[in-house]
Design an enzyme around this catalytic site. Sequence first.
Site, PDB file in Angstrom:
ATOM      1  N   HIS A 307       0.851  -1.186   0.000  1.00  0.00           N
ATOM      2  CA  HIS A 307       0.000   0.000   0.000  1.00  0.00           C
ATOM      3  C   HIS A 307       0.880   1.227   0.000  1.00  0.00           C
ATOM      4  O   HIS A 307       1.919   1.241   0.653  1.00  0.00           O
ATOM      5  CB  HIS A 307      -0.926   0.017   1.230  1.00  0.00           C
ATOM      6  N   ASP A 364      -8.018  -5.183  -0.159  1.00  0.00           N
ATOM      7  CA  ASP A 364      -8.518  -6.017  -1.253  1.00  0.00           C
ATOM      8  C   ASP A 364      -8.153  -7.485  -1.119  1.00  0.00           C
ATOM      9  O   ASP A 364      -8.657  -8.312  -1.869  1.00  0.00           O
ATOM     10  CB  ASP A 364      -7.977  -5.491  -2.590  1.00  0.00           C
TER      11      ASP A 364
HETATM   12  N1  CMC Z   1       4.164  -7.573  -5.022  1.00  0.00           N
HETATM   13  C1  CMC Z   1       5.508  -7.577  -5.182  1.00  0.00           C
HETATM   14  N2  CMC Z   1       6.293  -6.486  -4.993  1.00  0.00           N
HETATM   15  C2  CMC Z   1       5.690  -5.364  -4.629  1.00  0.00           C
HETATM   16  C3  CMC Z   1       4.288  -5.272  -4.439  1.00  0.00           C
HETATM   17  C4  CMC Z   1       3.535  -6.448  -4.645  1.00  0.00           C
HETATM   18  N3  CMC Z   1       2.202  -6.429  -4.467  1.00  0.00           N
HETATM   19  N4  CMC Z   1       3.954  -4.015  -4.072  1.00  0.00           N
HETATM   20  C5  CMC Z   1       5.103  -3.326  -4.040  1.00  0.00           C
HETATM   21  N5  CMC Z   1       6.154  -4.130  -4.373  1.00  0.00           N
HETATM   22  C6  CMC Z   1       7.574  -3.761  -4.394  1.00  0.00           C
HETATM   23  C7  CMC Z   1       7.937  -2.953  -5.625  1.00  0.00           C
HETATM   24  O1  CMC Z   1       8.365  -3.788  -6.682  1.00  0.00           O
HETATM   25  C8  CMC Z   1       9.018  -2.075  -5.094  1.00  0.00           C
HETATM   26  O2  CMC Z   1      10.193  -2.857  -4.982  1.00  0.00           O
HETATM   27  P1  CMC Z   1      11.643  -2.162  -5.218  1.00  0.00           P
HETATM   28  O3  CMC Z   1      11.792  -1.185  -4.101  1.00  0.00           O
HETATM   29  O4  CMC Z   1      12.598  -3.309  -5.149  1.00  0.00           O
HETATM   30  O5  CMC Z   1      11.591  -1.510  -6.566  1.00  0.00           O
HETATM   31  C9  CMC Z   1       8.580  -1.758  -3.667  1.00  0.00           C
HETATM   32  O6  CMC Z   1       7.777  -2.879  -3.274  1.00  0.00           O
HETATM   33  C10 CMC Z   1       7.760  -0.478  -3.524  1.00  0.00           C
HETATM   34  O7  CMC Z   1       6.677  -0.553  -4.442  1.00  0.00           O
HETATM   35  P2  CMC Z   1       6.058   0.697  -5.179  1.00  0.00           P
HETATM   36  O8  CMC Z   1       5.396   0.248  -6.427  1.00  0.00           O
HETATM   37  O9  CMC Z   1       7.095   1.790  -5.311  1.00  0.00           O
HETATM   38  O10 CMC Z   1       5.018   1.184  -4.105  1.00  0.00           O
HETATM   39  P3  CMC Z   1       3.798   2.135  -4.391  1.00  0.00           P
HETATM   40  O11 CMC Z   1       3.511   2.834  -3.130  1.00  0.00           O
HETATM   41  O12 CMC Z   1       4.059   2.974  -5.606  1.00  0.00           O
HETATM   42  O13 CMC Z   1       2.610   1.126  -4.787  1.00  0.00           O
HETATM   43  C11 CMC Z   1       0.779  -0.350  -4.654  1.00  0.00           C
HETATM   44  C12 CMC Z   1       1.595   0.731  -3.937  1.00  0.00           C
HETATM   45  C13 CMC Z   1      -0.491  -0.629  -3.860  1.00  0.00           C
HETATM   46  C14 CMC Z   1       0.325   0.188  -6.046  1.00  0.00           C
HETATM   47  C15 CMC Z   1       1.629  -1.624  -4.817  1.00  0.00           C
HETATM   48  O14 CMC Z   1       2.000  -2.117  -3.545  1.00  0.00           O
HETATM   49  C16 CMC Z   1       0.935  -2.714  -5.626  1.00  0.00           C
HETATM   50  O15 CMC Z   1       1.044  -2.716  -6.863  1.00  0.00           O
HETATM   51  N6  CMC Z   1       0.196  -3.663  -4.962  1.00  0.00           N
HETATM   52  C17 CMC Z   1      -0.571  -4.649  -5.663  1.00  0.00           C
HETATM   53  C18 CMC Z   1      -1.887  -4.047  -6.134  1.00  0.00           C
HETATM   54  C19 CMC Z   1      -2.868  -3.838  -4.991  1.00  0.00           C
HETATM   55  O16 CMC Z   1      -3.072  -4.711  -4.164  1.00  0.00           O
HETATM   56  N7  CMC Z   1      -3.524  -2.661  -5.000  1.00  0.00           N
HETATM   57  C20 CMC Z   1      -4.563  -2.339  -4.021  1.00  0.00           C
HETATM   58  C21 CMC Z   1      -4.157  -1.244  -3.086  1.00  0.00           C
HETATM   59  S1  CMC Z   1      -5.301  -1.097  -1.694  1.00  0.00           S
HETATM   60  C22 CMC Z   1      -6.776  -0.565  -2.409  1.00  0.00           C
HETATM   61  C23 CMC Z   1      -6.721   0.839  -2.796  1.00  0.00           C
HETATM   62  O17 CMC Z   1      -6.890   1.696  -1.922  1.00  0.00           O
HETATM   63  O18 CMC Z   1      -6.511   1.112  -3.977  1.00  0.00           O
END
Ligand code: CMC
Length: 428
Positions: A307, A364
Amino acid sequence: MSDSAELKIDGKTYNLPIIEGTENEKAFDIGGLRGETGVITIDPGYKNTGSTKSAITFLDGEKGILRYRGYSIEELAEKSSFLEVAYLLIYGELPTKEEFTQFEYDVRYHTLVHEDIKKILEGFPSNAHPMGVLSSLVTSLTAFYPESLDPNRSSEAVNLSIIRILAKMPTFAAWAYKNEIGHPVNYPDNNLDYCSNFLKMMFALPAAGYEIDPVVSGALDKLLILHADHEQNCSTSTVRIVGSSQASLYASLSAGINALWGPLHGGANSAVINMLENIRKDGGDTRKWMDKAKDKNDPFRLMGFGHRVYKNFDPRARIIKKAADDVLEKLGINDPVLDIAKGLEHVALNDDYFVERKLYPNVDFYSGIIYRALGIPVDMFTVMFALGRLPGWIAQWKEMRGNNEPIGRPRQVYVGENLRPYVDLNKR
Ligand code: CMC
Protein backbone atom coordinates in the site's frame (compact mmCIF):
# COMPACT_ATOMS: atom_id res chain seq x y z
CA MET A 1 9.42 22.72 15.53
CA SER A 2 9.82 26.16 13.95
CA ASP A 3 7.03 27.62 11.85
CA SER A 4 9.06 27.81 8.67
CA ALA A 5 11.59 25.77 6.73
CA GLU A 6 14.64 27.23 5.04
CA LEU A 7 15.53 26.43 1.46
CA LYS A 8 18.82 27.55 -0.02
CA ILE A 9 19.13 28.02 -3.78
CA ASP A 10 22.30 29.53 -5.29
CA GLY A 11 23.31 30.83 -1.88
CA LYS A 12 20.04 32.65 -1.29
CA THR A 13 17.79 31.48 1.57
CA TYR A 14 14.01 31.32 1.24
CA ASN A 15 11.56 30.73 4.05
CA LEU A 16 8.74 28.27 3.46
CA PRO A 17 5.87 28.44 5.96
CA ILE A 18 5.13 25.20 7.83
CA ILE A 19 1.53 24.25 8.38
CA GLU A 20 0.39 21.70 10.95
CA GLY A 21 -2.72 19.51 10.97
CA THR A 22 -4.85 18.52 13.97
CA GLU A 23 -2.97 15.21 14.25
CA ASN A 24 0.37 17.07 14.13
CA GLU A 25 1.14 16.20 10.53
CA LYS A 26 3.44 18.86 9.13
CA ALA A 27 3.95 20.20 5.65
CA PHE A 28 5.86 23.09 4.24
CA ASP A 29 3.98 25.24 1.83
CA ILE A 30 5.70 25.58 -1.55
CA GLY A 31 2.80 27.49 -3.18
CA GLY A 32 4.86 30.66 -3.66
CA LEU A 33 8.16 28.92 -4.47
CA ARG A 34 8.19 29.30 -8.24
CA GLY A 35 7.14 32.93 -8.13
CA GLU A 36 10.02 33.71 -5.76
CA THR A 37 12.73 31.40 -7.07
CA GLY A 38 11.70 30.11 -10.53
CA VAL A 39 12.07 26.56 -9.16
CA ILE A 40 9.34 23.94 -8.76
CA THR A 41 9.27 20.68 -6.80
CA ILE A 42 8.94 17.31 -8.52
CA ASP A 43 7.31 14.20 -7.08
CA PRO A 44 6.00 11.64 -9.60
CA GLY A 45 3.05 9.74 -8.19
CA TYR A 46 2.67 12.50 -5.55
CA LYS A 47 4.39 10.22 -3.05
CA ASN A 48 5.27 13.12 -0.76
CA THR A 49 2.91 15.83 -1.89
CA GLY A 50 -0.16 17.02 -0.02
CA SER A 51 -2.75 18.28 -2.50
CA THR A 52 -5.16 19.75 0.03
CA LYS A 53 -6.05 20.31 3.68
CA SER A 54 -8.93 17.98 4.47
CA ALA A 55 -11.10 17.40 7.55
CA ILE A 56 -12.71 14.15 6.37
CA THR A 57 -10.42 11.16 6.88
CA PHE A 58 -7.30 10.72 8.96
CA LEU A 59 -4.95 7.85 8.40
CA ASP A 60 -1.59 7.05 9.90
CA GLY A 61 0.10 4.45 7.73
CA GLU A 62 2.87 3.72 10.24
CA LYS A 63 0.46 3.02 13.10
CA GLY A 64 -2.32 1.47 10.98
CA ILE A 65 -4.92 4.08 12.01
CA LEU A 66 -7.95 4.99 9.91
CA ARG A 67 -10.66 7.39 11.11
CA TYR A 68 -13.64 9.02 9.40
CA ARG A 69 -14.33 12.47 10.86
CA GLY A 70 -12.49 11.43 14.01
CA TYR A 71 -14.31 8.09 14.55
CA SER A 72 -12.20 4.92 14.35
CA ILE A 73 -12.91 2.53 11.50
CA GLU A 74 -13.04 -0.35 13.98
CA GLU A 75 -15.84 1.29 15.98
CA LEU A 76 -17.80 2.39 12.91
CA ALA A 77 -17.56 -1.08 11.32
CA GLU A 78 -18.84 -2.68 14.50
CA LYS A 79 -21.58 -0.27 15.56
CA SER A 80 -22.69 1.86 12.66
CA SER A 81 -24.40 1.37 9.30
CA PHE A 82 -23.24 2.32 5.82
CA LEU A 83 -25.88 5.02 5.38
CA GLU A 84 -25.02 6.52 8.75
CA VAL A 85 -21.34 6.56 7.77
CA ALA A 86 -22.30 8.15 4.43
CA TYR A 87 -24.09 10.92 6.35
CA LEU A 88 -21.10 11.37 8.64
CA LEU A 89 -18.66 11.70 5.77
CA ILE A 90 -20.79 14.01 3.66
CA TYR A 91 -22.19 16.31 6.36
CA GLY A 92 -19.38 16.12 8.92
CA GLU A 93 -21.25 14.81 11.98
CA LEU A 94 -23.15 11.69 12.95
CA PRO A 95 -26.86 12.33 12.31
CA THR A 96 -29.41 12.74 15.08
CA LYS A 97 -32.23 10.20 14.95
CA GLU A 98 -34.49 12.70 13.13
CA GLU A 99 -31.77 13.64 10.66
CA PHE A 100 -31.06 10.00 9.93
CA THR A 101 -34.73 9.12 9.43
CA GLN A 102 -35.09 11.96 6.93
CA PHE A 103 -31.82 11.05 5.15
CA GLU A 104 -32.73 7.39 4.86
CA TYR A 105 -36.20 8.31 3.61
CA ASP A 106 -34.73 10.65 0.98
CA VAL A 107 -32.29 8.02 -0.26
CA ARG A 108 -35.05 5.39 -0.50
CA TYR A 109 -37.34 7.83 -2.31
CA HIS A 110 -34.87 8.46 -5.17
CA THR A 111 -33.79 4.90 -6.00
CA LEU A 112 -35.83 4.66 -9.20
CA VAL A 113 -34.09 5.76 -12.41
CA HIS A 114 -35.59 7.23 -15.60
CA GLU A 115 -36.89 4.51 -17.95
CA ASP A 116 -34.70 5.88 -20.76
CA ILE A 117 -31.63 4.84 -18.77
CA LYS A 118 -32.70 1.29 -19.52
CA LYS A 119 -32.35 2.09 -23.21
CA ILE A 120 -28.78 3.28 -22.63
CA LEU A 121 -28.10 0.08 -20.72
CA GLU A 122 -29.55 -2.04 -23.52
CA GLY A 123 -27.15 -0.34 -25.95
CA PHE A 124 -24.19 -1.99 -24.24
CA PRO A 125 -23.07 -5.41 -25.50
CA SER A 126 -23.57 -8.06 -22.82
CA ASN A 127 -19.82 -8.54 -22.47
CA ALA A 128 -19.39 -4.89 -21.39
CA HIS A 129 -17.41 -4.65 -18.18
CA PRO A 130 -19.78 -3.46 -15.41
CA MET A 131 -17.32 -0.71 -14.37
CA GLY A 132 -17.57 0.87 -17.82
CA VAL A 133 -21.35 0.57 -17.71
CA LEU A 134 -21.47 2.07 -14.22
CA SER A 135 -19.36 5.10 -15.06
CA SER A 136 -21.42 5.71 -18.22
CA LEU A 137 -24.72 5.51 -16.37
CA VAL A 138 -23.45 7.91 -13.72
CA THR A 139 -22.44 10.44 -16.41
CA SER A 140 -25.80 9.94 -18.11
CA LEU A 141 -27.47 11.55 -15.07
CA THR A 142 -26.17 14.90 -16.38
CA ALA A 143 -28.62 14.48 -19.26
CA PHE A 144 -31.59 13.56 -17.08
CA TYR A 145 -30.88 16.32 -14.54
CA PRO A 146 -29.27 19.08 -16.67
CA GLU A 147 -29.53 21.52 -13.76
CA SER A 148 -26.89 19.36 -12.02
CA LEU A 149 -24.33 20.59 -14.58
CA ASP A 150 -23.87 23.78 -12.58
CA PRO A 151 -21.99 23.02 -9.35
CA ASN A 152 -22.54 26.60 -8.14
CA ARG A 153 -26.24 26.15 -7.48
CA SER A 154 -27.83 26.54 -4.05
CA SER A 155 -26.77 24.06 -1.37
CA GLU A 156 -30.31 22.55 -1.49
CA ALA A 157 -29.96 21.88 -5.23
CA VAL A 158 -26.47 20.39 -4.80
CA ASN A 159 -27.80 18.26 -1.96
CA LEU A 160 -30.54 16.88 -4.19
CA SER A 161 -27.87 15.79 -6.70
CA ILE A 162 -26.02 14.09 -3.84
CA ILE A 163 -29.12 12.24 -2.62
CA ARG A 164 -29.97 11.17 -6.15
CA ILE A 165 -26.60 9.55 -6.83
CA LEU A 166 -26.50 7.84 -3.44
CA ALA A 167 -29.96 6.43 -4.15
CA LYS A 168 -29.42 5.42 -7.77
CA MET A 169 -25.92 3.97 -7.61
CA PRO A 170 -27.12 0.54 -6.28
CA THR A 171 -29.71 0.47 -9.09
CA PHE A 172 -27.01 1.21 -11.68
CA ALA A 173 -24.63 -1.34 -10.18
CA ALA A 174 -27.24 -4.13 -10.11
CA TRP A 175 -28.42 -3.25 -13.62
CA ALA A 176 -24.86 -3.35 -14.97
CA TYR A 177 -24.70 -6.94 -13.70
CA LYS A 178 -28.11 -7.89 -15.12
CA ASN A 179 -26.99 -6.54 -18.48
CA GLU A 180 -23.88 -8.68 -18.32
CA ILE A 181 -25.81 -11.89 -17.73
CA GLY A 182 -28.61 -10.99 -20.13
CA HIS A 183 -31.38 -10.97 -17.52
CA PRO A 184 -34.20 -8.46 -17.18
CA VAL A 185 -33.46 -5.76 -14.63
CA ASN A 186 -35.19 -5.60 -11.27
CA TYR A 187 -36.67 -2.34 -10.05
CA PRO A 188 -35.74 -1.01 -6.61
CA ASP A 189 -37.85 -2.04 -3.63
CA ASN A 190 -38.12 0.95 -1.35
CA ASN A 191 -39.36 -1.19 1.54
CA LEU A 192 -35.85 -2.51 1.89
CA ASP A 193 -32.73 -1.02 3.44
CA TYR A 194 -29.83 0.08 1.23
CA CYS A 195 -27.93 -3.21 1.04
CA SER A 196 -30.98 -5.50 0.96
CA ASN A 197 -32.45 -3.47 -1.88
CA PHE A 198 -29.21 -3.79 -3.83
CA LEU A 199 -29.01 -7.55 -3.22
CA LYS A 200 -32.59 -8.04 -4.34
CA MET A 201 -31.98 -6.06 -7.54
CA MET A 202 -28.86 -8.17 -8.15
CA PHE A 203 -30.23 -11.62 -7.46
CA ALA A 204 -34.04 -11.73 -7.71
CA LEU A 205 -35.25 -13.71 -10.73
CA PRO A 206 -38.61 -13.13 -12.41
CA ALA A 207 -39.78 -16.68 -11.70
CA ALA A 208 -38.42 -16.87 -8.16
CA GLY A 209 -38.18 -14.07 -5.63
CA TYR A 210 -35.17 -13.40 -3.46
CA GLU A 211 -35.01 -14.08 0.24
CA ILE A 212 -32.86 -11.50 2.06
CA ASP A 213 -30.34 -13.22 4.31
CA PRO A 214 -29.42 -10.81 7.15
CA VAL A 215 -25.94 -12.39 7.30
CA VAL A 216 -25.39 -11.47 3.67
CA SER A 217 -26.80 -7.92 3.86
CA GLY A 218 -24.99 -7.30 7.18
CA ALA A 219 -21.65 -8.41 5.73
CA LEU A 220 -22.16 -6.23 2.68
CA ASP A 221 -22.99 -3.23 4.86
CA LYS A 222 -19.76 -3.72 6.80
CA LEU A 223 -17.70 -4.01 3.62
CA LEU A 224 -19.17 -0.79 2.27
CA ILE A 225 -18.31 1.02 5.53
CA LEU A 226 -14.71 -0.15 5.27
CA HIS A 227 -14.43 1.21 1.73
CA ALA A 228 -16.27 4.49 2.33
CA ASP A 229 -13.30 6.86 2.27
CA HIS A 230 -9.53 6.75 2.17
CA GLU A 231 -8.34 10.34 1.87
CA GLN A 232 -6.37 11.46 -1.22
CA ASN A 233 -6.00 8.18 -3.14
CA CYS A 234 -5.98 7.89 -6.94
CA SER A 235 -9.76 7.92 -7.53
CA THR A 236 -10.51 10.53 -4.86
CA SER A 237 -7.80 12.84 -6.18
CA THR A 238 -9.34 12.32 -9.62
CA VAL A 239 -12.78 13.31 -8.34
CA ARG A 240 -11.32 16.43 -6.71
CA ILE A 241 -9.23 17.42 -9.71
CA VAL A 242 -12.06 16.94 -12.21
CA GLY A 243 -14.42 18.83 -9.89
CA SER A 244 -11.86 21.62 -9.53
CA SER A 245 -12.55 22.62 -13.15
CA GLN A 246 -16.16 23.14 -11.99
CA ALA A 247 -17.27 20.04 -13.87
CA SER A 248 -20.48 18.65 -12.37
CA LEU A 249 -20.73 16.23 -9.46
CA TYR A 250 -21.82 13.38 -11.73
CA ALA A 251 -18.99 14.00 -14.23
CA SER A 252 -16.47 14.08 -11.36
CA LEU A 253 -17.82 10.86 -9.80
CA SER A 254 -17.80 9.09 -13.14
CA ALA A 255 -14.12 10.00 -13.54
CA GLY A 256 -13.48 8.61 -10.05
CA ILE A 257 -15.10 5.30 -11.03
CA ASN A 258 -12.77 5.03 -14.02
CA ALA A 259 -9.72 5.80 -11.88
CA LEU A 260 -10.78 3.11 -9.41
CA TRP A 261 -11.04 0.49 -12.14
CA GLY A 262 -7.29 -0.15 -12.53
CA PRO A 263 -5.71 -3.24 -10.92
CA LEU A 264 -3.31 -1.18 -8.82
CA HIS A 265 -6.31 0.53 -7.16
CA GLY A 266 -9.88 -0.82 -6.79
CA GLY A 267 -9.41 -3.39 -9.54
CA ALA A 268 -7.07 -5.27 -7.21
CA ASN A 269 -9.97 -7.08 -5.52
CA SER A 270 -10.88 -8.95 -8.74
CA ALA A 271 -7.20 -9.48 -9.51
CA VAL A 272 -6.68 -11.09 -6.08
CA ILE A 273 -9.34 -13.74 -6.62
CA ASN A 274 -8.10 -14.45 -10.14
CA MET A 275 -4.58 -14.80 -8.74
CA LEU A 276 -5.69 -17.11 -5.89
CA GLU A 277 -7.67 -19.23 -8.35
CA ASN A 278 -4.61 -19.49 -10.60
CA ILE A 279 -2.46 -20.56 -7.65
CA ARG A 280 -5.05 -23.18 -6.71
CA LYS A 281 -5.26 -24.53 -10.26
CA ASP A 282 -1.46 -24.57 -10.40
CA GLY A 283 -1.33 -26.93 -7.41
CA GLY A 284 -1.33 -24.38 -4.56
CA ASP A 285 2.44 -23.84 -4.32
CA THR A 286 2.43 -20.37 -2.72
CA ARG A 287 6.25 -20.14 -2.59
CA LYS A 288 6.49 -20.49 -6.35
CA TRP A 289 4.15 -17.51 -6.81
CA MET A 290 5.98 -15.59 -4.16
CA ASP A 291 9.21 -16.03 -6.11
CA LYS A 292 7.45 -14.79 -9.23
CA ALA A 293 6.36 -11.65 -7.34
CA LYS A 294 9.95 -11.04 -6.19
CA ASP A 295 11.47 -11.57 -9.64
CA LYS A 296 12.19 -8.12 -11.08
CA ASN A 297 12.12 -9.55 -14.62
CA ASP A 298 8.56 -10.78 -14.09
CA PRO A 299 5.80 -8.13 -14.15
CA PHE A 300 3.69 -10.23 -11.74
CA ARG A 301 2.92 -8.61 -8.37
CA LEU A 302 1.24 -10.21 -5.42
CA MET A 303 -2.17 -8.63 -5.77
CA GLY A 304 -3.73 -7.43 -2.52
CA PHE A 305 -0.29 -6.79 -1.03
CA GLY A 306 1.38 -3.46 -0.39
CA HIS A 307 0.00 0.00 0.00
CA ARG A 308 1.23 3.48 -0.78
CA VAL A 309 0.39 4.70 2.72
CA TYR A 310 0.12 1.71 5.08
CA LYS A 311 3.60 0.56 6.07
CA ASN A 312 2.65 -1.54 9.08
CA PHE A 313 -0.78 -3.01 8.50
CA ASP A 314 -4.00 -1.99 6.79
CA PRO A 315 -6.62 -1.78 9.58
CA ARG A 316 -9.37 -2.52 7.05
CA ALA A 317 -7.66 -5.79 6.09
CA ARG A 318 -7.67 -6.92 9.73
CA ILE A 319 -11.41 -6.35 10.06
CA ILE A 320 -12.10 -7.96 6.68
CA LYS A 321 -10.01 -11.04 7.42
CA LYS A 322 -12.07 -11.69 10.53
CA ALA A 323 -15.32 -10.89 8.70
CA ALA A 324 -14.35 -13.39 5.96
CA ASP A 325 -13.98 -16.13 8.57
CA ASP A 326 -17.34 -15.19 10.16
CA VAL A 327 -19.26 -14.98 6.90
CA LEU A 328 -17.94 -18.27 5.56
CA GLU A 329 -18.75 -19.98 8.83
CA LYS A 330 -22.24 -18.49 9.10
CA LEU A 331 -23.06 -19.37 5.50
CA GLY A 332 -21.50 -22.80 5.88
CA ILE A 333 -19.11 -22.25 2.97
CA ASN A 334 -15.75 -23.92 2.68
CA ASP A 335 -13.76 -21.92 0.17
CA PRO A 336 -10.38 -23.52 -0.67
CA VAL A 337 -9.20 -20.13 -1.89
CA LEU A 338 -9.38 -18.81 1.70
CA ASP A 339 -6.78 -21.39 2.75
CA ILE A 340 -4.54 -20.36 -0.13
CA ALA A 341 -4.93 -16.71 0.88
CA LYS A 342 -3.98 -17.49 4.47
CA GLY A 343 -1.02 -19.58 3.32
CA LEU A 344 0.18 -16.83 1.02
CA GLU A 345 -0.16 -14.23 3.75
CA HIS A 346 1.84 -16.41 6.14
CA VAL A 347 4.65 -16.95 3.63
CA ALA A 348 4.76 -13.25 2.68
CA LEU A 349 4.80 -11.98 6.26
CA ASN A 350 7.88 -14.11 6.93
CA ASP A 351 9.72 -13.32 3.73
CA ASP A 352 12.59 -10.79 3.79
CA TYR A 353 11.55 -9.18 0.48
CA PHE A 354 8.07 -8.39 1.79
CA VAL A 355 9.20 -7.52 5.32
CA GLU A 356 11.92 -5.11 4.11
CA ARG A 357 9.52 -3.33 1.78
CA LYS A 358 6.78 -3.28 4.43
CA LEU A 359 4.31 -5.08 2.17
CA TYR A 360 1.23 -6.31 4.04
CA PRO A 361 -2.20 -7.55 2.93
CA ASN A 362 -4.41 -4.61 2.02
CA VAL A 363 -8.19 -4.12 2.02
CA ASP A 364 -8.52 -6.02 -1.25
CA PHE A 365 -6.79 -9.19 -0.14
CA TYR A 366 -9.72 -10.73 1.74
CA SER A 367 -12.68 -8.66 0.47
CA GLY A 368 -13.04 -10.75 -2.70
CA ILE A 369 -13.42 -13.90 -0.62
CA ILE A 370 -16.41 -12.34 1.15
CA TYR A 371 -17.91 -11.04 -2.09
CA ARG A 372 -17.61 -14.53 -3.55
CA ALA A 373 -19.34 -16.02 -0.52
CA LEU A 374 -22.15 -13.48 -0.96
CA GLY A 375 -22.60 -14.71 -4.55
CA ILE A 376 -21.15 -11.61 -6.21
CA PRO A 377 -19.26 -12.43 -9.42
CA VAL A 378 -15.60 -11.44 -9.79
CA ASP A 379 -15.95 -8.64 -12.31
CA MET A 380 -18.52 -6.96 -10.03
CA PHE A 381 -16.01 -6.69 -7.16
CA THR A 382 -14.69 -3.30 -8.23
CA VAL A 383 -18.27 -2.10 -8.70
CA MET A 384 -18.82 -3.03 -5.03
CA PHE A 385 -15.77 -0.96 -4.11
CA ALA A 386 -17.23 1.98 -6.07
CA LEU A 387 -20.56 1.59 -4.25
CA GLY A 388 -18.71 1.78 -0.95
CA ARG A 389 -16.42 4.65 -1.95
CA LEU A 390 -19.26 6.81 -3.25
CA PRO A 391 -19.93 8.79 -0.02
CA GLY A 392 -16.21 9.47 0.34
CA TRP A 393 -15.96 10.83 -3.19
CA ILE A 394 -19.04 13.00 -2.61
CA ALA A 395 -17.67 14.31 0.70
CA GLN A 396 -14.32 15.14 -0.90
CA TRP A 397 -15.97 16.85 -3.88
CA LYS A 398 -18.20 18.86 -1.51
CA GLU A 399 -15.24 19.85 0.67
CA MET A 400 -13.21 20.93 -2.36
CA ARG A 401 -16.11 23.05 -3.65
CA GLY A 402 -16.78 24.47 -0.17
CA ASN A 403 -13.12 25.51 0.16
CA ASN A 404 -13.28 27.13 -3.26
CA GLU A 405 -10.09 25.30 -4.21
CA PRO A 406 -8.27 26.43 -7.37
CA ILE A 407 -8.24 24.30 -10.50
CA GLY A 408 -5.80 21.38 -10.15
CA ARG A 409 -2.94 21.91 -12.55
CA PRO A 410 0.45 20.35 -11.76
CA ARG A 411 3.62 21.56 -13.44
CA GLN A 412 6.33 19.48 -15.07
CA VAL A 413 10.03 19.50 -15.83
CA TYR A 414 10.31 19.37 -19.61
CA VAL A 415 12.92 16.88 -20.85
CA GLY A 416 12.13 16.84 -24.60
CA GLU A 417 13.87 18.34 -27.63
CA ASN A 418 15.02 21.96 -27.66
CA LEU A 419 13.82 24.25 -30.44
CA ARG A 420 14.60 22.79 -33.89
CA PRO A 421 13.64 23.77 -37.42
CA TYR A 422 10.75 22.06 -39.20
CA VAL A 423 11.90 19.77 -42.06
CA ASP A 424 9.61 19.50 -45.05
CA LEU A 425 7.84 16.10 -45.41
CA ASN A 426 9.48 15.18 -48.74
CA LYS A 427 12.95 15.93 -47.34
CA ARG A 428 12.63 13.45 -44.46
N1 CMC B 1 4.16 -7.57 -5.02
C1 CMC B 1 5.51 -7.58 -5.18
N2 CMC B 1 6.29 -6.49 -4.99
C2 CMC B 1 5.69 -5.36 -4.63
C3 CMC B 1 4.29 -5.27 -4.44
C4 CMC B 1 3.53 -6.45 -4.64
N3 CMC B 1 2.20 -6.43 -4.47
N4 CMC B 1 3.95 -4.02 -4.07
C5 CMC B 1 5.10 -3.33 -4.04
N5 CMC B 1 6.15 -4.13 -4.37
C6 CMC B 1 7.57 -3.76 -4.39
C7 CMC B 1 7.94 -2.95 -5.62
O1 CMC B 1 8.36 -3.79 -6.68
C8 CMC B 1 9.02 -2.08 -5.09
O2 CMC B 1 10.19 -2.86 -4.98
P1 CMC B 1 11.64 -2.16 -5.22
O3 CMC B 1 11.79 -1.18 -4.10
O4 CMC B 1 12.60 -3.31 -5.15
O5 CMC B 1 11.59 -1.51 -6.57
C9 CMC B 1 8.58 -1.76 -3.67
O6 CMC B 1 7.78 -2.88 -3.27
C10 CMC B 1 7.76 -0.48 -3.52
O7 CMC B 1 6.68 -0.55 -4.44
P2 CMC B 1 6.06 0.70 -5.18
O8 CMC B 1 5.40 0.25 -6.43
O9 CMC B 1 7.10 1.79 -5.31
O10 CMC B 1 5.02 1.18 -4.11
P3 CMC B 1 3.80 2.14 -4.39
O11 CMC B 1 3.51 2.83 -3.13
O12 CMC B 1 4.06 2.97 -5.61
O13 CMC B 1 2.61 1.13 -4.79
C11 CMC B 1 0.78 -0.35 -4.65
C12 CMC B 1 1.59 0.73 -3.94
C13 CMC B 1 -0.49 -0.63 -3.86
C14 CMC B 1 0.32 0.19 -6.05
C15 CMC B 1 1.63 -1.62 -4.82
O14 CMC B 1 2.00 -2.12 -3.54
C16 CMC B 1 0.93 -2.71 -5.63
O15 CMC B 1 1.04 -2.72 -6.86
N6 CMC B 1 0.20 -3.66 -4.96
C17 CMC B 1 -0.57 -4.65 -5.66
C18 CMC B 1 -1.89 -4.05 -6.13
C19 CMC B 1 -2.87 -3.84 -4.99
O16 CMC B 1 -3.07 -4.71 -4.16
N7 CMC B 1 -3.52 -2.66 -5.00
C20 CMC B 1 -4.56 -2.34 -4.02
C21 CMC B 1 -4.16 -1.24 -3.09
S1 CMC B 1 -5.30 -1.10 -1.69
C22 CMC B 1 -6.78 -0.57 -2.41
C23 CMC B 1 -6.72 0.84 -2.80
O17 CMC B 1 -6.89 1.70 -1.92
O18 CMC B 1 -6.51 1.11 -3.98
